[in-house]
Design a protein around this motif. Structure first.
Motif, PDB file in Angstrom:
ATOM      1  N   CYS A   1       1.238   7.231   1.645  1.00 42.94           N
ATOM      2  CA  CYS A   1       1.540   8.436   0.855  1.00 42.94           C
ATOM      3  C   CYS A   1       2.597   9.297   1.545  1.00 42.94           C
TER       4      CYS A   1
ATOM      5  N   GLU B   1       0.970   1.531  -2.773  1.00 44.17           N
ATOM      6  CA  GLU B   1       0.009   2.628  -2.907  1.00 44.17           C
ATOM      7  C   GLU B   1      -0.914   2.388  -4.095  1.00 44.17           C
ATOM      8  N   LYS B   2      -0.357   1.894  -5.178  1.00 43.04           N
ATOM      9  CA  LYS B   2      -1.147   1.613  -6.383  1.00 43.04           C
ATOM     10  C   LYS B   2      -2.190   0.529  -6.097  1.00 43.04           C
TER      11      LYS B   2
ATOM     12  N   ARG C   1       5.555   2.483  -3.753  1.00 41.74           N
ATOM     13  CA  ARG C   1       4.656   2.995  -4.804  1.00 41.74           C
ATOM     14  C   ARG C   1       3.719   1.896  -5.298  1.00 41.74           C
TER      15      ARG C   1
ATOM     16  N   MET D   1       5.936   7.688   1.029  1.00 43.08           N
ATOM     17  CA  MET D   1       6.426   7.899  -0.332  1.00 43.08           C
ATOM     18  C   MET D   1       7.106   9.256  -0.436  1.00 43.08           C
TER      19      MET D   1
ATOM     20  N   ALA E   1      11.079   9.685  -1.204  1.00 41.75           N
ATOM     21  CA  ALA E   1      11.419  10.335  -2.471  1.00 41.75           C
ATOM     22  C   ALA E   1      12.344  11.530  -2.271  1.00 41.75           C
TER      23      ALA E   1
END
Length: 118
Positions: free
Chosen positions: A110, A87-88, A84, A113, A117
């Motif tokens: 993405c 990705e940020k 994450r 992720m 998740a």
């Protein structure tokens, strides 16, 4: 091409974003492989492989004169949290400023992720 991001290109260095993302992805991969060694679940190996591929893709996009270096802020032992964070970092840089293949890296991150998740 019209910019969709109101930030100026001078404030965002795509190479720095890629280098940071690559370091975060590499750390996430290391952690995923450590988990796979301690737990005989094949899904953990697939996660490690996916993270390896994403890290390699980010490294491949780096200009030749940019080194990966280290990211001192990499903490924690959760591959999903590191993913994450990558990705940020990539989101800070407009996708049109990334080298060819940069949008594929963003999609891969993405997708990873979503997989981690679930």
């Amino acid at each position: 091409m019209m910019r969709t991001d109101p930030r100026t290109a001078a404030t965002i260095d795509p190479a720095a974003c890629l280098a940071t993302a690559a370091a975060l992805l590499a750390r996430a991969s290391d952690l995923a492989w450590a988990q796979a060694r301690s737990t005989p679940d094949p899904r953990l190996r697939f996660r490690g492989l996916g993270l390896d591929l994403a890290a390699a893709q980010a490294l491949e996009l780096l200009p030749a004169d940019v080194s990966l270096g280290t990211v001192e802020d990499i903490t924690g032992d959760d591959p999903l949290a590191l993913l994450r964070a990558a990705e940020k970092v990539l989101r800070r840089c407009p996708v049109e400023d990334l080298p060819a293949g940069g949008s594929q890296l963003v999609v891969e991150v993405c997708d990873l992720m979503s997989e981690l998740a679930s």
